[in-house]
Design a protein around this motif. Structure first.
Motif, mmCIF file in Angstrom:
data_model
loop_
_atom_site.group_PDB
_atom_site.id
_atom_site.type_symbol
_atom_site.label_atom_id
_atom_site.label_comp_id
_atom_site.label_asym_id
_atom_site.label_seq_id
_atom_site.Cartn_x
_atom_site.Cartn_y
_atom_site.Cartn_z
ATOM 1 N N ARG A 289 11.314 4.543 1.621
ATOM 2 C CA ARG A 289 11.546 5.570 2.378
ATOM 3 C C ARG A 289 10.401 5.659 3.412
ATOM 4 O O ARG A 289 10.556 6.158 4.483
ATOM 5 C CB ARG A 289 11.226 6.548 1.359
ATOM 6 C CG ARG A 289 12.936 6.964 0.701
ATOM 7 C CD ARG A 289 12.711 8.554 0.163
ATOM 8 N NE ARG A 289 11.882 8.367 -1.162
ATOM 9 C CZ ARG A 289 12.171 7.960 -2.380
ATOM 10 N NH1 ARG A 289 13.477 7.648 -2.571
ATOM 11 N NH2 ARG A 289 11.419 8.163 -3.103
ATOM 12 N N THR A 290 9.165 5.415 2.939
ATOM 13 C CA THR A 290 7.807 5.635 3.818
ATOM 14 C C THR A 290 8.126 4.544 5.176
ATOM 15 O O THR A 290 7.696 5.127 6.380
ATOM 16 C CB THR A 290 6.547 5.340 3.137
ATOM 17 O OG1 THR A 290 6.633 6.243 2.146
ATOM 18 C CG2 THR A 290 5.364 5.604 4.086
ATOM 19 N N ARG A 291 8.237 3.443 4.788
ATOM 20 C CA ARG A 291 8.277 2.522 6.027
ATOM 21 C C ARG A 291 9.522 2.758 6.954
ATOM 22 O O ARG A 291 9.354 2.724 8.265
ATOM 23 C CB ARG A 291 8.573 0.925 5.543
ATOM 24 C CG ARG A 291 9.719 0.634 4.942
ATOM 25 C CD ARG A 291 10.158 -0.944 4.682
ATOM 26 N NE ARG A 291 11.249 -1.095 4.023
ATOM 27 C CZ ARG A 291 12.444 -1.129 4.926
ATOM 28 N NH1 ARG A 291 12.250 -1.105 6.448
ATOM 29 N NH2 ARG A 291 13.463 -1.704 4.339
ATOM 30 N N LYS A 292 10.584 3.274 6.538
ATOM 31 C CA LYS A 292 11.829 3.676 7.428
ATOM 32 C C LYS A 292 11.397 4.559 8.295
ATOM 33 O O LYS A 292 11.916 4.929 9.453
ATOM 34 C CB LYS A 292 13.118 4.010 6.607
ATOM 35 C CG LYS A 292 13.461 2.622 5.935
ATOM 36 C CD LYS A 292 14.818 3.059 5.115
ATOM 37 C CE LYS A 292 15.354 1.613 4.507
ATOM 38 N NZ LYS A 292 16.570 2.110 3.637
ATOM 39 N N ALA A 301 4.950 -3.148 5.891
ATOM 40 C CA ALA A 301 4.486 -2.300 5.116
ATOM 41 C C ALA A 301 3.505 -3.018 4.095
ATOM 42 O O ALA A 301 2.429 -2.309 3.846
ATOM 43 C CB ALA A 301 5.371 -1.577 4.236
ATOM 44 N N VAL A 302 3.952 -4.066 3.548
ATOM 45 C CA VAL A 302 2.772 -5.135 2.725
ATOM 46 C C VAL A 302 1.770 -5.357 3.557
ATOM 47 O O VAL A 302 0.737 -5.073 2.990
ATOM 48 C CB VAL A 302 3.921 -6.272 2.306
ATOM 49 C CG1 VAL A 302 2.762 -7.231 1.698
ATOM 50 C CG2 VAL A 302 4.807 -5.895 1.428
ATOM 51 N N LEU A 303 1.823 -5.727 4.661
ATOM 52 C CA LEU A 303 0.462 -6.274 5.432
ATOM 53 C C LEU A 303 -0.381 -4.950 5.682
ATOM 54 O O LEU A 303 -1.612 -5.053 5.575
ATOM 55 C CB LEU A 303 0.887 -6.710 6.876
ATOM 56 C CG LEU A 303 1.687 -8.188 6.559
ATOM 57 C CD1 LEU A 303 2.280 -8.692 8.005
ATOM 58 C CD2 LEU A 303 0.688 -9.137 6.013
ATOM 59 N N PHE A 304 0.279 -3.837 5.892
ATOM 60 C CA PHE A 304 -0.630 -2.586 6.106
ATOM 61 C C PHE A 304 -1.240 -2.090 4.707
ATOM 62 O O PHE A 304 -2.397 -1.798 4.948
ATOM 63 C CB PHE A 304 0.223 -1.543 6.733
ATOM 64 C CG PHE A 304 -0.346 -0.176 6.708
ATOM 65 C CD1 PHE A 304 -1.131 0.112 7.795
ATOM 66 C CD2 PHE A 304 -0.173 0.698 5.791
ATOM 67 C CE1 PHE A 304 -1.998 1.258 7.704
ATOM 68 C CE2 PHE A 304 -0.925 1.997 5.860
ATOM 69 C CZ PHE A 304 -1.687 2.330 6.807
ATOM 70 N N VAL A 305 -0.612 -2.249 3.786
ATOM 71 C CA VAL A 305 -1.325 -2.067 2.544
ATOM 72 C C VAL A 305 -2.141 -2.774 2.004
ATOM 73 O O VAL A 305 -3.140 -2.269 1.637
ATOM 74 C CB VAL A 305 -0.110 -1.738 1.574
ATOM 75 C CG1 VAL A 305 -0.819 -1.606 0.017
ATOM 76 C CG2 VAL A 305 0.812 -0.563 1.877
#
Length: 546
Positions: A289-292, A301-305
């Motif tokens: 939901r957040t990435r969309k 999203a994975v790389l950002f986190v």
């Protein structure tokens, strides 16, 4: 006998006591209520029934004479008493004890005289919230036999969709096992394999040069590009010439220089023979939901986190590099539907934006870096060979791997990356193993000299399970880093959506006015004086003003 491909065999040659080359996962398993059996025996029986469908677990290595070329695979029946073992933990052991066990077991190399896999079943695990009995399982599979996606294909055979194991169709008889080749026969087979590999590689070079030359023309343009094409006629030179283009990124509107050497950190060291491990789970639905909202991919999203977690870690333990950390990111080259148990992957590099304090800027940085990388890798990944001639390679690579660790070469060479981050897609529904429900799927992967931290992510049953594997001396605080991953995820959830400014509309082109022939001069007439008109107001509101 089937000889190993070059990439598969490389994982054997690079393996040392400080750098084990097996992958796997830590699973927490929940048994049915009232279960009073012996789960280790149940698992052995389950695997015995599935073994005909698992050729990757029914083969062992056979070395070539004098180690001149890559070893081969031959059929072997695994002794399940040796491959599936029980480890009794103190009663009510929790996640911290399981992570410590993985850290202790991971450096232990697999026995090359046997099929290259092992399952460790932990008993004594604390019960579930309603008293459900639980066990845990730590799996080891050598990377010479499988990559991440091949391991997922194995799991699809081993695991079930319900507590009741499905019936599997018996395979047709495997046929007669071939007798072992003699020394002369093995040498003949090895030389034949070398010839096929050389011819295949030679045939691929013209196509590689064409593709890479075209990429250079497109990216450079004009006469400069045409001149550079002549320099891109061989595969290795071409890959080197376009590597900087692959990792080019954009920060905001202004282009940023291509990736250079990564900053040196405490992760860029030679490894010890100790490991530290931690697992962390994020809710996949909320992550999606957040990435969309930000129009980001799951990989973004994975790389950002992970980048946010590393920034927090270095902010505390120091020093936080002024330049962004660089992640080495494996990229699968496997075709859709290919379940061959071998390695089909290459590597690229991504900037994590850890030098940016503003999380919104960091996310934009990561998304731009990812977009640039994908544009180049879509063409480049088909050119990366997974097989190549190996005559004499075993000696060279094994000696090089030993020397690299002993001489601490990692501390002397320029740093190309700081961490490995791998994202492997997995099943999105609950699975069962020998009647036990699988609750977690924390990947356990490989740390290498110069890259003392490996972060591997896999989706499972509406969760994102993350495994942090590190050298125990370079990074003993993996549990702390796991907590920072959760904090970075909460930062991602709280990040407001930044509205991108609309692209300015280019002014409409004026239509050229047609030229008319000059009129003949008429007799001069008196011109009447024009009545002056009032000047238009400069304070008129624009129609589009808000």
């Amino acid at each position: 006998m089937k000889q190993l491909a070059g990439l598969d065999a490389s994982f054997l040659y690079l393996e040392t006591p400080q750098m084990p080359m097996h992958v796997g996962a830590l699973h927490l398993l929940e048994l049915p209520v009232g279960y009073d059996g012996d789960y280790v025996e149940d698992l052995r029986e389950h695997m015995r029934a599935r073994m005909p469908l698992l050729p990757a677990l029914r083969r062992r290595l056979i070395a070539m004479p004098l180690g001149l070329s890559n070893p081969g695979w031959v059929d072997a029946d695994p002794d399940l008493e040796e491959h599936i073992v029980e480890i009794a933990l103190p009663e009510n052991s929790g996640m911290a004890e399981l992570e410590a066990q993985v850290g202790a077991l991971h450096p232990v190399l697999l026995d090359r005289a046997r099929p290259l896999w092992k399952f460790h079943v932990f008993t004594g695990v604390e019960s579930g919230p309603e008293g459900q009995p639980r066990v845990a399982l730590y799996t080891q599979l050598h990377h010479a036999a499988v990559d991440g996606q091949a391991a997922v294909a194995l799991a699809q055979v081993i695991l079930d969709l319900s507590p009741e194991p499905r019936a599997v169709e018996a395979l047709a008889a495997r046929g007669k096992k071939r007798g072992q080749l003699g020394t002369v026969g093995m040498l003949r087979a090895a030389m034949s394999q070398q010839w096929r590999q050389t011819v295949k590689l030679a045939r691929s070079l013209p196509n590689a040069a064409t593709i890479l030359g075209g990429m250079a023309v497109k990216s450079l343009g004009g006469a400069a590009a045409e001149a550079s094409v002549d320099k891109l006629r061989t595969l290795l030179a071409a890959v080197s010439a376009t590597a900087s283009q692959t990792t080019a990124i954009v920060r905001g509107k202004a282009p940023v220089a291509s990736l250079g050497p990564a900053p040196r950190t405490r992760f860029n060291v030679s490894l010890s023979n100790t490991r530290s491990f931690a697992g962390v789970t994020l809710p996949l639905a909320e992550l999606n939901r957040t990435r969309k909202r930000h129009q980001a991919s799951l990989n973004d999203a994975v790389l950002f986190v992970i980048g946010g977690a590393l920034r927090r870690y270095f902010a505390k333990h120091g020093p936080l590099p002024r330049k962004s950390l660089i992640a080495a990111v494996p990229v699968s080259t496997r075709a859709a539907g290919d379940t061959t148990p071998n390695n089909q992957a290459t590597m690229t590099f991504m900037s994590l934006g850890t030098h940016l304090a503003d999380p919104a800027e960091r996310l934009a940085h990561v998304m731009a870096a990812s977009k640039a990388m994908k544009a180049q890798m879509s063409q480049l990944k088909s050119l990366m060979p997974t097989d190549f001639p190996s005559l004499g390679i075993p000696w060279l690579m094994q000696a090089g791997a030993m020397l690299y660790g002993r001489a601490k070469v990692a501390e002397k060479l320029p740093v190309v990356a700081n961490v490995v981050i791998s994202n492997v897609p997995g099943p999105q529904l609950p699975l069962y193993l020998a009647g036990a429900r699988m609750l977690t799927n924390y990947p356990t992967s490989i740390a290498v000299h110069g890259l003392a931290l490996n972060v591997t992510v896999q989706t499972y049953n509406q969760s994102l399970d993350i495994g942090l594997m590190a050298c125990g001396e370079a990074l003993p605080e993996t549990a702390e880093l796991a907590a920072y991953v959760e904090a970075a995820f909460m930062e991602f959830q709280a990040l407001p959506v930044v509205e991108m400014p609309a692209e300015p509309t280019p002014p409409a082109r004026k239509k050229p006015v047609a030229k008319t022939a000059p009129a003949k001069k008429a007799a001069a007439k008196p011109v009447a004086k024009a009545t002056p008109q009032p000047r238009a107001s400069t304070t008129r509101k624009k129609a589009t003003a808000g």
